[in-house]
Design a protein around this motif. Structure first.
Motif, short mmCIF file in Angstrom:
data_model
loop_
_atom_site.label_atom_id
_atom_site.label_comp_id
_atom_site.label_asym_id
_atom_site.label_seq_id
_atom_site.Cartn_x
_atom_site.Cartn_y
_atom_site.Cartn_z
N LYS A 175 5.14 16.22 -9.96
CA LYS A 175 5.41 17.61 -10.30
C LYS A 175 5.29 18.51 -9.09
O LYS A 175 6.04 19.47 -8.93
CB LYS A 175 4.46 18.08 -11.39
N GLN A 176 4.32 18.17 -8.23
CA GLN A 176 4.18 18.96 -7.01
C GLN A 176 5.43 18.85 -6.13
O GLN A 176 5.89 19.84 -5.58
CB GLN A 176 2.95 18.52 -6.23
N ARG B 5 0.82 -1.21 0.00
CA ARG B 5 0.00 0.00 0.00
C ARG B 5 0.85 1.27 0.00
O ARG B 5 0.36 2.35 -0.30
CB ARG B 5 -0.93 0.01 1.22
N ILE B 6 2.10 1.09 0.36
CA ILE B 6 2.95 2.29 0.47
C ILE B 6 3.30 2.83 -0.92
O ILE B 6 3.47 2.07 -1.86
CB ILE B 6 4.23 1.96 1.27
N ALA B 7 3.32 4.13 -1.06
CA ALA B 7 3.72 4.75 -2.33
C ALA B 7 4.11 6.19 -2.08
O ALA B 7 3.63 6.82 -1.13
CB ALA B 7 2.59 4.68 -3.34
N ILE B 8 4.99 6.67 -2.92
CA ILE B 8 5.40 8.07 -2.83
C ILE B 8 4.18 8.98 -3.05
O ILE B 8 3.38 8.74 -3.93
CB ILE B 8 6.50 8.37 -3.87
N GLY B 9 4.08 10.00 -2.20
CA GLY B 9 2.98 10.94 -2.35
C GLY B 9 1.76 10.60 -1.51
O GLY B 9 0.81 11.37 -1.46
N PHE C 237 8.04 20.97 -7.46
CA PHE C 237 7.69 22.35 -7.17
C PHE C 237 8.03 22.68 -5.71
O PHE C 237 8.62 23.72 -5.42
CB PHE C 237 6.19 22.56 -7.43
N TRP C 238 7.69 21.78 -4.82
CA TRP C 238 8.01 21.97 -3.40
C TRP C 238 9.51 22.11 -3.19
O TRP C 238 9.98 22.97 -2.45
CB TRP C 238 7.52 20.79 -2.57
N ASP C 239 10.27 21.23 -3.86
CA ASP C 239 11.72 21.28 -3.74
C ASP C 239 12.26 22.64 -4.17
O ASP C 239 13.13 23.21 -3.53
CB ASP C 239 12.37 20.19 -4.60
N TRP C 240 11.68 23.13 -5.26
CA TRP C 240 12.14 24.42 -5.76
C TRP C 240 11.83 25.53 -4.74
O TRP C 240 12.70 26.34 -4.43
CB TRP C 240 11.48 24.76 -7.10
N ILE C 241 10.61 25.53 -4.22
CA ILE C 241 10.23 26.53 -3.23
C ILE C 241 11.18 26.49 -2.03
O ILE C 241 11.70 27.51 -1.58
CB ILE C 241 8.78 26.31 -2.73
N ALA C 242 11.43 25.26 -1.53
CA ALA C 242 12.27 25.12 -0.35
C ALA C 242 13.69 25.61 -0.61
O ALA C 242 14.29 26.28 0.24
CB ALA C 242 12.28 23.67 0.12
N SER C 243 14.23 25.32 -1.78
CA SER C 243 15.62 25.72 -2.02
C SER C 243 15.71 27.17 -2.45
O SER C 243 16.66 27.87 -2.07
CB SER C 243 16.28 24.80 -3.05
N LYS D 34 -2.28 18.43 -12.86
CA LYS D 34 -1.58 17.35 -13.55
C LYS D 34 -1.01 17.83 -14.88
O LYS D 34 0.09 17.50 -15.25
CB LYS D 34 -2.50 16.15 -13.77
N GLU D 35 -1.83 18.58 -15.60
CA GLU D 35 -1.27 19.10 -16.85
C GLU D 35 -1.74 20.53 -17.12
O GLU D 35 -2.68 20.77 -17.85
CB GLU D 35 -1.57 18.19 -18.03
#
Length: 825
Positions: A90-91, A40-44, A94-100, A403-404
């Motif tokens: 993609k989110q 059941r585990i998955a990224i996100g 995006f989060w990574d970009w915001i954080a850095s 998503k797009e």
DNA sequence: AGCACGCCGACT
DNA sequence: GTCGGCGTGCTC
């Protein structure tokens, strides 16, 4: 023993997950996945984890690996919340970009991005054990808790606090746990509750005409019940189930009759999940044709997209940008793409939203801070499942699960409210949107009548394509603009409190003609600056082009950009007058004074204080629209996105308060605001009037507003920005240093500044005293970093991060708080 | 963000 | 002695 298939083996592998917790933590944490949750585990997906001794959180799975952590034993994940991931790839990017980019923690981004409804809350509950030890030796307080628990089985920590009337309850609780009397059950509650409504259905038995006939006969002697039945038959023509509420209203049969029918199994009750969001009416056609000028601009935007990802649409007020946006959106969603339409927060309650909603019907969602948690989760879900192709939203809408994306429109791109200052992530939604679009390979339209200097600079340097629309739509006339010198009228004793004779005359005429008036007074008028009552001179900093701020505590005049300060003045250095005044007055005062002059006129104020609640803003606006009020006195807000047909006069009480604001953007902002305000007068058939009051009536900005000369304003600003090394020629980063003790702060901020200076040299300015030197018992100092455009920003940011980390590691400065604000405007 | 743990000062 | 307040460290 059995032979393991390869897949079997894979399933048996021990998995570890790196999770983001919705807290401001510097690192992510690793948990172990129990075998039974492997598939059941998955990224996100969200997972429930225990963090610390008591707290449960919903964390977000960022990555999965098979490597156990080297230096510690990972805790197990308690549960997997989602069947499908709530955050897509993609989110995460995006989060990574915001954080850095904005130098914050991933947890900060998560807190900002996920609607609260998707975060789960944990409640610590104490439960009494079924088997109690034979010997019970309890203290008085322990006994008290024990007694209550015996009665009700469980209680929360808060209940214990209340019961004992003291805050320190953990030692007692721990003692009870140690004595094996209670255990702690951590309950995770999903905050999002779908809204359920009751629906009434008729027993299918009566679908048969004969049976129905008989039923009528039976109910003949129960007229109320008959009413209910008739109402049901009437309402159910299209839909089998009828909302209970509607049925009650339609038939006036009363609860009792309905209950009787339910008891007799003639009706049945059904709870259904319904949307909390207002259901849109039927989609209806809004037919309009683009004017030749608009069509031309539309084609230019399309062309711009061929070469560039971002188009800056410079369209004067009333040039019909909205129609252009609509056509662009229509094109973008034609092939199933998504569109994000960003607006400043306050503009979201106004006409532009209505127009776009009317055009696109139920394909559209609106997302802003005044929606409650449940509503926000619904919008989130509708973006995920594709029900909404278009989202209108304030800055936080950039975090929705697109998503797009094909197109992002940022309307009024110059608006300061796109920047979040508190708390982290301190992001600029317009800039973030440009990156987001890049991720999706989508296009961006930045629209404004008065573009921000940096966006226009980007257009000038070919980073963005530029499209200009400078023909007013539908032949709307430009308002008649006039500037009145307050200094002049003061000299001639023609002023009545804050108002010049010209403004009062104009108001009188407008009110006589039963027309409406908007008065504009900037909120920033509260800042204390010194100003000469005779000539309007305001002391300025020698190093920067900003007005000095008068600080009562030091009795000095300060510049909070470079730290320059000088002693206060008693005599005006420009004209020798001794009438130096401290300036600062707000909308309440204006209203008060004005009601003395026009006692008959009904007035309303539109500012942050008068619009705290969800509907008050709407109320004030609709009252004004319905002409219940004649005069609207407001701050910034009146300048934004409001169209009133009957407004013939717009007055600016004091343009100087804008111009003298101690900020390198003061002139730019003033121009934007004044131009926007001026654009609000007389939009339809009649020419409106704008009256700007100012001491310094010959100020270049006022002149440029009058002449509608954006380009000249831009050129002048660029000269100054270049001279004083401000954006767009540099990038700014603020480091706010806070501490409860002023002396510690002094020491700490000096040390941090010099540590930074050692590596970054003259790029470091300060530490300086900010406008408000103490907030919530914390003293604040500000260190400013000016980075030249050619320097590698990421490198500077790394240095900054490391230096602050080392600084905070020193034992004297552990309690010093540092906040980083990248692009702090 | 919470919370434990340790230290200090103040009172039933 | 017990309680409350506050600073500091830690949470996989």
């Amino acid at each position: 023993m059995q032979f393991a298939e390869p897949t079997d083996f894979a399933e048996r592998e021990t998995l570890f997950v790196e999770v983001i917790l919705p807290l401001s933590l510097a690192i992510n944490y690793t948990y172990r996945v129990p075998y039974e949750l492997n598939d059941r585990i998955a990224i996100g997906k969200r997972v429930v984890v225990q963090f610390g001794k008591h707290k449960m959180y919903t964390a977000l799975v960022k990555s999965i690996c098979t490597q156990p952590p080297e230096f510690y034993q990972a805790k197990y994940i308690i549960d997997v919340v989602d069947d499908i991931p709530v955050i897509n790839e993609k989110q995460f990017e995006f989060w990574d970009w915001i954080a850095s980019y904005y130098l914050c923690n991933e947890g900060d981004v998560m807190s900002a991005a996920l609607p609260t409804g998707l975060k789960l809350a944990s409640e610590t509950i104490l439960v009494i054990r079924e088997e109690l030890p034979e010997e019970l030796v309890l203290s008085e307080k322990e006994n008290l808790i024990f007694q209550v628990l015996q009665k009700q089985q469980r209680m929360s920590i808060d209940d214990v606090v209340e019961l004992l009337g003291q805050k320190t309850v953990y030692p007692i609780i721990n003692s009870l746990i140690a004595k094996e009397i209670i255990f702690v059950a951590e309950e995770v509650v999903e905050k999002y509750k779908p809204l359920l409504k009751s629906f009434i259905k008729l027993n299918p038995f009566y679908k048969d005409q004969e049976n129905l006939k008989q039923l009528f006969a039976i109910l003949e002697r129960a007229p109320k019940q008959l009413d209910a039945l008739l109402a049901y038959l009437k309402l159910s023509r299209t839909d089998q189930a009828v909302p209970r509420q509607l049925l009650l209203e339609e038939s006036a049969c009363g609860q009792a009759a309905l209950k009787a029918l339910l008891d007799k199994d003639i009706f049945s009750l059904e709870k259904r999940q319904v949307s909390r969001l207002n259901q849109m009416g039927d989609e209806f056609e809004v037919n309009f044709e683009l004017s030749p000028a608009q069509l031309h601009a539309f084609n230019e935007v399309q062309q711009g997209f061929e070469e560039k990802d971002v188009v800056l649409l410079h369209g004067i007020t009333a040039s019909g940008k909205t129609q252009l946006y609509i056509k662009l959106i229509e094109k973008a969603i034609a092939n199933g793409g998504q569109v994000l339409f960003l607006l400043p927060e306050i503009a979201l309650t106004t006409q532009i939203v209505e127009r776009i909603k009317q055009y696109f019907g139920d394909k559209i969602g609106v997302y802003h801070s005044k929606f409650n948690d449940n509503e926000r989760v619904e919008i989130w879900n509708k973006v995920v499942n594709g029900a909404y192709q278009v989202v209108l939203g304030a800055r936080s809408a950039v975090f929705l699960p697109f998503k797009e994306l094909k197109l992002i429109v940022v309307d009024e791109e110059h608006e300061a409210s796109y920047k979040q200052h508190e708390p982290a992530p301190r992001y600029q939604a317009r800039d973030a949107a440009v990156f987001l679009a890049h991720l999706h390979q989508a296009k961006v339209v930045l629209g404004s009548a008065t573009p921000s200097i940096e966006s226009f600079y980007n257009a000038q340097t070919d980073k963005y394509a530029l499209v200009t629309l400078n023909e007013r739509f539908g032949g709307v006339q430009l308002p008649l603009q006039q500037v009145v010198s307050i200094a002049e009228e003061t000299k001639r004793k023609k002023m009545t409190s804050y108002f010049t004779s010209v403004l009062i005359d104009d108001m009188a005429t407008a009110l006589e003609n039963k027309e409406q008036v908007i008065l504009f007074q900037n909120r920033r008028g509260y800042a204390t600056i010194l100003i000469c009552a005779t000539c309007g001179y305001a002391p300025k900093c020698v190093n920067c082009d900003v007005s000095l701020t008068y600080h009562k505590t030091s009795g000095k005049l300060h510049c909070h950009y470079c730290g320059y300060h000088q002693s206060s003045i008693n005599i005006c250095p420009a004209c020798g007058s001794v009438h130096i005044e401290q300036k600062g007055f707000g909308t309440e005062r204006i209203e008060e004074e004005l009601s003395l002059i026009f006692p008959e006129a009904k007035m309303a104020r539109l500012d942050l204080d008068s619009t705290r609640t969800k509907n008050s803003l709407q109320q004030i606006i609709s009252d004004f629209q319905d002409k219940k009020t004649q005069v609207l006195i407001g701050t910034q807000m009146v300048a934004k996105g409001l169209d009133f047909d009957n407004v013939s006069l717009i007055g600016v009480i004091n343009a100087d308060t804008l111009l003298n604001y101690p900020d390198f953007r003061a002139f730019e902002r003033s121009y934007q605001l004044l131009a926007q305000v001026a654009g609000r007068a007389g939009r339809r058939d009649k020419q409106g009037k704008v009256c700007i009051q100012a001491y310094d009536e010959s100020h270049r900005i006022i002149k440029q507003v009058m002449e509608n000369d954006y380009l000249q304003m831009y050129a002048d600003e660029m000269d100054e920005r270049k001279q004083f090394n401000y954006p767009p020629f540099t990038r700014l980063i603020f480091v706010n240093v806070k501490h409860k003790d002023a002396n510690v702060l002094q020491l700490a901020s000096n040390q941090l500044a010099s540590a930074l200076r050692q590596q970054l040299g003259s790029r470091i300015l300060g530490p300086e005293q900010p406008l408000v030197a103490r907030i919530r018992n914390y003293y604040i100092k500000q260190i400013i970093i000016k980075i030249e455009k050619v320097a590698p920003v990421q490198k500077v940011k790394t240095i900054l991060k490391d230096t602050i980390r080392d600084f905070n590691a020193q034992k004297d400065f552990k309690s010093v708080i540092t906040q980083i604000d990248v692009d702090p405007y």
